[in-house]
Design a protein around this motif. Structure first.
Motif: not given
Length: 275
Positions: A137-144
């Motif tokens: 979840e953290a990796e996806i939020i970082d890209e967002i």
């Protein structure tokens, strides 16, 4: 992808923001795609590579019964309308290139190809940011968050597994870039009746448009929505109810599914794998 084009173009009509510092997006699973003679692959800041892996399931939502030719005709109309709007925008600013970013966790080659072909035909630049299917979840939020701050990107869509559509992930998107209408702000405006002030799920809007252009009068109909949940379910219910329909929702594993779908008084709408 075709259903998102009008939403991205609507975002482009807003006053342009001053360019920010150059940023490097994680880049396309294969290559960026774009129309208008200058594909997204040649755009500064949209280069780089992170290898995709297996794992992303395709999604579809079908109102049933319509022939592929009828659906294709409506898709062609949407693309043509989008091309005309984009052409008008670029007449005023020839250097302007609209960009839609898609964050994808996993490798769905079919969806990549569809997205790239439609983008090229409509004249829209598109870039895929590929992450491994086991991304956190953290990796996806970082890209967002990176894309939120990139002023060259006008819209953002997510192609990730169902279990990753958490409240934190969805609401990390800037509402003004949320072309799928999944944030609380966009969904809340839709529920309140302010659809003209927000992004609405393009899947839900496409379902309504396909039914109406196929000659279906929705007023007074009983609609059974099968398999939809979350923001898509809410958007479908709002749009159907505003057209005078009574809606019911049911999931694929529900015991009463067969009896509900066999009822002659109910029109069935099947949604597979969509959020």
């Amino acid at each position: 992808m075709g259903t998102r084009l009008p939403l991205v173009l609507r975002q482009l009509r807003r006053p342009p923001q001053p360019p920010g510092p150059p940023r490097r997006l994680r880049v396309p699973c294969r290559a960026s795609s774009g129309g208008g003679g200058g594909g997204g692959g040649g755009q500064e800041g949209l280069l780089g590579q992170r290898r995709p892996q297996d794992g992303q399931a395709r999604s579809s939502c079908s109102p049933g019964g319509r022939t592929p030719a009828a659906r294709d005709s409506i898709v062609r109309e949407v693309i043509q309308n989008s091309k005309e709007v984009l052409s008008l925008l670029q007449e005023k600013n020839p250097a302007f290139k609209p960009v839609l970013a898609i964050i994808q966790a996993g490798d769905d080659n079919l969806m990549q190809e569809i997205n790239q072909n439609l983008a090229e035909e409509a004249g829209l630049n598109i870039t895929h940011i590929c992450l491994p299917p086991d991304s956190s979840e953290a990796e996806i939020i970082d890209e967002i968050l990176k894309i939120n701050e990139d002023t060259r990107v006008h819209g953002l869509a997510l192609q990730i597994s169902e279990n990753l559509f958490s409240n934190k992930v969805l609401n990390a998107l800037k509402p003004e870039k949320d072309v799928d209408g999944v944030t609380d702000i966009n969904l809340g405006k839709l529920v309140r009746g302010d659809a003209h002030e927000c992004f609405v799920s393009p899947v839900a809007k496409a379902v309504i448009e396909l039914l109406e252009k196929s000659g279906v009068n929705l007023d007074g109909k009983k609609i059974l929505v099968v398999g939809a949940h979350g923001s898509l379910e809410a958007a479908l219910q709002c749009l159907f109810q505003r057209r005078g329909s009574m809606t019911m929702s049911i999931q694929w594993k529900t015991r009463q599914l067969q009896s509900k779908t066999e009822s002659r008084s109910v029109a069935r709408l099947e949604c597979r794998g969509a959020i």
